[in-house]
Write a protein that holds these residues in place. Structure first.
Motif, PDB file in Angstrom:
ATOM      1  N   MET A  15     -10.275  13.602  -3.037  1.00  0.00           N
ATOM      2  CA  MET A  15     -10.169  14.667  -4.140  1.00  0.00           C
ATOM      3  C   MET A  15     -10.029  16.077  -3.252  1.00  0.00           C
ATOM      4  O   MET A  15     -10.662  16.363  -2.170  1.00  0.00           O
ATOM      5  CB  MET A  15     -11.470  14.849  -4.781  1.00  0.00           C
ATOM      6  CG  MET A  15     -11.610  13.669  -5.959  1.00  0.00           C
ATOM      7  SD  MET A  15     -13.085  13.398  -6.952  1.00  0.00           S
ATOM      8  CE  MET A  15     -13.886  12.305  -5.892  1.00  0.00           C
ATOM      9  N   ILE A  16      -9.480  16.920  -4.130  1.00  0.00           N
ATOM     10  CA  ILE A  16      -9.095  18.289  -3.455  1.00  0.00           C
ATOM     11  C   ILE A  16      -9.556  19.389  -4.626  1.00  0.00           C
ATOM     12  O   ILE A  16      -8.882  19.172  -5.741  1.00  0.00           O
ATOM     13  CB  ILE A  16      -7.776  18.504  -2.892  1.00  0.00           C
ATOM     14  CG1 ILE A  16      -7.769  19.839  -2.108  1.00  0.00           C
ATOM     15  CG2 ILE A  16      -6.733  18.352  -3.750  1.00  0.00           C
ATOM     16  CD1 ILE A  16      -6.373  20.124  -1.125  1.00  0.00           C
ATOM     17  N   HIS A  17     -10.127  20.458  -4.274  1.00  0.00           N
ATOM     18  CA  HIS A  17     -10.228  21.447  -5.452  1.00  0.00           C
ATOM     19  C   HIS A  17      -9.140  22.114  -5.749  1.00  0.00           C
ATOM     20  O   HIS A  17      -8.225  22.159  -4.825  1.00  0.00           O
ATOM     21  CB  HIS A  17     -11.232  22.566  -4.944  1.00  0.00           C
ATOM     22  CG  HIS A  17     -12.615  22.246  -4.784  1.00  0.00           C
ATOM     23  ND1 HIS A  17     -13.270  21.454  -6.009  1.00  0.00           N
ATOM     24  CD2 HIS A  17     -13.568  22.112  -3.958  1.00  0.00           C
ATOM     25  CE1 HIS A  17     -14.700  21.211  -5.593  1.00  0.00           C
ATOM     26  NE2 HIS A  17     -14.571  21.592  -4.570  1.00  0.00           N
ATOM     27  N   GLU A  18      -8.852  22.399  -7.020  1.00  0.00           N
ATOM     28  CA  GLU A  18      -7.472  23.003  -7.404  1.00  0.00           C
ATOM     29  C   GLU A  18      -6.956  24.137  -6.841  1.00  0.00           C
ATOM     30  O   GLU A  18      -5.961  24.279  -6.521  1.00  0.00           O
ATOM     31  CB  GLU A  18      -7.549  23.000  -9.071  1.00  0.00           C
ATOM     32  CG  GLU A  18      -7.114  22.017  -9.878  1.00  0.00           C
ATOM     33  CD  GLU A  18      -7.306  21.800 -11.440  1.00  0.00           C
ATOM     34  OE1 GLU A  18      -7.395  23.078 -11.845  1.00  0.00           O
ATOM     35  OE2 GLU A  18      -7.455  20.902 -11.790  1.00  0.00           O
ATOM     36  N   PRO A  19      -7.860  25.178  -6.835  1.00  0.00           N
ATOM     37  CA  PRO A  19      -7.235  26.325  -6.350  1.00  0.00           C
ATOM     38  C   PRO A  19      -6.894  26.103  -4.684  1.00  0.00           C
ATOM     39  O   PRO A  19      -5.850  26.849  -4.241  1.00  0.00           O
ATOM     40  CB  PRO A  19      -8.610  27.405  -6.175  1.00  0.00           C
ATOM     41  CG  PRO A  19      -9.576  26.939  -7.152  1.00  0.00           C
ATOM     42  CD  PRO A  19      -9.297  25.104  -7.179  1.00  0.00           C
ATOM     43  N   VAL A  28      -4.785  10.967  -3.538  1.00  0.00           N
ATOM     44  CA  VAL A  28      -5.692  12.192  -3.665  1.00  0.00           C
ATOM     45  C   VAL A  28      -5.346  12.810  -4.964  1.00  0.00           C
ATOM     46  O   VAL A  28      -4.419  13.075  -5.481  1.00  0.00           O
ATOM     47  CB  VAL A  28      -4.688  13.191  -2.370  1.00  0.00           C
ATOM     48  CG1 VAL A  28      -5.457  14.465  -2.478  1.00  0.00           C
ATOM     49  CG2 VAL A  28      -4.743  12.648  -1.120  1.00  0.00           C
ATOM     50  N   ILE A  29      -6.590  13.308  -5.609  1.00  0.00           N
ATOM     51  CA  ILE A  29      -6.563  13.862  -6.896  1.00  0.00           C
ATOM     52  C   ILE A  29      -7.187  15.306  -6.805  1.00  0.00           C
ATOM     53  O   ILE A  29      -8.114  15.448  -6.150  1.00  0.00           O
ATOM     54  CB  ILE A  29      -7.608  12.832  -7.895  1.00  0.00           C
ATOM     55  CG1 ILE A  29      -6.790  11.503  -7.789  1.00  0.00           C
ATOM     56  CG2 ILE A  29      -7.173  13.533  -9.125  1.00  0.00           C
ATOM     57  CD1 ILE A  29      -7.534  10.416  -8.907  1.00  0.00           C
ATOM     58  N   SER A  31       0.760  -1.245   0.107  1.00  0.00           N
ATOM     59  CA  SER A  31       0.026  -0.161   0.169  1.00  0.00           C
ATOM     60  C   SER A  31       0.738   1.172  -0.007  1.00  0.00           C
ATOM     61  O   SER A  31       1.933   1.301   0.520  1.00  0.00           O
ATOM     62  CB  SER A  31      -0.902   0.030   1.301  1.00  0.00           C
ATOM     63  OG  SER A  31      -1.493   1.314   1.620  1.00  0.00           O
ATOM     64  N   ASN A  32       0.388   2.275  -0.762  1.00  0.00           N
ATOM     65  CA  ASN A  32       1.214   3.736  -0.712  1.00  0.00           C
ATOM     66  C   ASN A  32       0.500   4.741  -1.168  1.00  0.00           C
ATOM     67  O   ASN A  32      -0.680   4.320  -1.717  1.00  0.00           O
ATOM     68  CB  ASN A  32       2.233   3.292  -1.796  1.00  0.00           C
ATOM     69  CG  ASN A  32       3.581   3.127  -1.177  1.00  0.00           C
ATOM     70  OD1 ASN A  32       4.043   3.974  -0.445  1.00  0.00           O
ATOM     71  ND2 ASN A  32       4.358   1.951  -1.608  1.00  0.00           N
ATOM     72  N   ASP A  33       0.914   5.672  -1.033  1.00  0.00           N
ATOM     73  CA  ASP A  33       0.139   7.041  -0.991  1.00  0.00           C
ATOM     74  C   ASP A  33       0.528   7.864  -2.437  1.00  0.00           C
ATOM     75  O   ASP A  33       1.893   8.104  -2.503  1.00  0.00           O
ATOM     76  CB  ASP A  33       0.263   8.121   0.067  1.00  0.00           C
ATOM     77  CG  ASP A  33      -0.239   7.575   1.284  1.00  0.00           C
ATOM     78  OD1 ASP A  33      -1.085   6.468   0.981  1.00  0.00           O
ATOM     79  OD2 ASP A  33      -0.065   7.998   2.696  1.00  0.00           O
ATOM     80  N   VAL A  34      -0.164   8.386  -3.141  1.00  0.00           N
ATOM     81  CA  VAL A  34       0.157   9.064  -4.350  1.00  0.00           C
ATOM     82  C   VAL A  34      -0.774  10.330  -4.507  1.00  0.00           C
ATOM     83  O   VAL A  34      -1.892  10.288  -4.156  1.00  0.00           O
ATOM     84  CB  VAL A  34       0.114   8.429  -5.761  1.00  0.00           C
ATOM     85  CG1 VAL A  34       1.027   7.130  -5.733  1.00  0.00           C
ATOM     86  CG2 VAL A  34      -1.278   7.856  -5.955  1.00  0.00           C
ATOM     87  N   ALA A  35      -0.354  11.307  -4.843  1.00  0.00           N
ATOM     88  CA  ALA A  35      -0.772  12.363  -5.104  1.00  0.00           C
ATOM     89  C   ALA A  35      -0.859  12.871  -6.651  1.00  0.00           C
ATOM     90  O   ALA A  35       0.218  12.654  -7.225  1.00  0.00           O
ATOM     91  CB  ALA A  35      -0.311  13.738  -4.423  1.00  0.00           C
TER      92      ALA A  35
END
Length: 343
Positions: A136-140, A107-108, A8-12
């Motif tokens: 998910m996170i908003h771009e700004p 996290v995208i 298991s790993n984390d990627v952004a």
């Protein structure tokens, strides 16, 4: 953690219209154009990212190149899935763990003007590409975190993120977006403007890739610059004779070609300022506006926006990577940024 760390790993991921960037173990491991090449007969993926971009607009009838994202959102679901999967595979190859198919926590970042359907498309694509958890996170917000703004403070910050497909404008305070504007005028629109200008003004037919090169070499938001770039030689097909020819273009011509699109961005910035609460407007007056995204590199854009808004404009140090850096920071501190992450 320990032994389970193998699986298991984390990627952004900054899933952009023009480029996709991936952070893994605090490093940007993938920075590739968002494009794939497929065989029309077998439907097999031939190339992803940079290799596919080299094929773009140069293919024969058995090969097609697909840009899975349009205007910041997924336009081709299966191609997006294959692209994400291919880019995840690049991480595995670089980290030397190709024996175990890992399941990733991702996290995208997504545009702030995204619909629920478009959000679901991003989530599903990621899940099909071995994601066990998707945030998910908003771009700004990601851009603000990426350039070092403390978004939790009761202090207004304004971000203008000019990407490939969309321009995201947001006023941020207390870990949330207070006022925002999302317009589908950005880097791709600039390319189309240059393409149309060449055809109209010089009877020269050029491709998307050539238009992008012109934008990078002599792109400008002002017709007069203090230290102008040298004229750029561009090759294309003469529409009158059908024979390839070469012409020189100046930065002033390109500024003229991009004028209408930049005006739309200016209008959106003014609209976002207009709908901001007065107390936050006072903060923005002190702190100015922060420019991120590839479009922030356009010569003279900061000056032009400063003249229009009468506010100080700050261009991020590495505008292309601000969003993915912020996404990476959010991923590392999931608990601290829980309020800005969506599942």
């Amino acid at each position: 953690m320990g032994i389970f760390d193998i699986f298991s790993n984390d990627v952004a991921i900054d899933l952009g219209t023009a480029n996709t960037l991936v952070i893994h173990k605090d490093k940007i491991v993938v920075d590739e154009p968002s494009i794939i090449a497929k065989d029309r007969n077998t439907n097999q993926v031939l190339a992803i990212g940079r290799l596919a971009m080299q094929m773009h607009e140069k293919t024969h009838e058995n090969i097609k190149t697909i840009r899975p994202l349009k205007d910041g959102v997924i336009a081709d679901f299966s191609a997006a899935e294959e692209m994400i999967r291919g880019m995840i595979k690049m991480i595995d190859e670089k980290s030397g763990s190709r024996f175990f198919p890992k399941s990733y926590r991702m996290v995208i970042c997504i545009p702030s003007g995204i619909t629920e359907v478009e959000k679901r498309a991003v989530r599903d694509s990621a899940q099909h590409a071995h994601a066990k958890e998707v945030y998910m996170i908003h771009e700004p917000l990601a851009a603000a975190i990426g350039i070092g703004i403390d978004i939790e403070q009761p202090m207004g910050s304004m971000i203008v993120d000019i990407g490939g497909g969309t321009t995201e404008i947001a006023v941020i305070a207390l870990s949330g977006i207070v006022a925002d504007q999302s317009i589908r005028v950005a880097g791709d629109t600039f390319n189309r403007d240059i393409l149309d200008y060449m055809r109209r003004q010089h009877n020269l037919l050029i491709g998307e890739r050539s238009a992008e090169k012109v934008k990078i070499a002599v792109g400008s938001a002002l017709t007069e610059l203090d230290n102008p770039p040298e004229d750029y030689e561009i090759r294309g097909r003469d529409l009158m004779t059908g024979i390839p020819k070469i012409i020189k273009v100046t930065y002033s011509e390109i500024a003229f070609a991009l004028d209408k699109s930049i005006s739309k961005i200016e209008e959106a910035v003014l609209k976002a300022l207009e709908i901001s609460p007065p107390e936050l407007s006072a903060d923005i007056y002190d702190n100015g506006i922060h420019l991120t995204g590839g479009g922030a590199l356009l010569r003279g854009l900061d000056k032009r926006l400063a003249m229009k808004t009468k506010l100080p404009i700050h261009v991020a140090d590495d505008p292309l990577r601000a969003v993915v850096r912020g996404t990476g920071i959010a991923m590392k501190n999931l608990d601290a940024f829980k309020s800005v992450l969506m599942t």
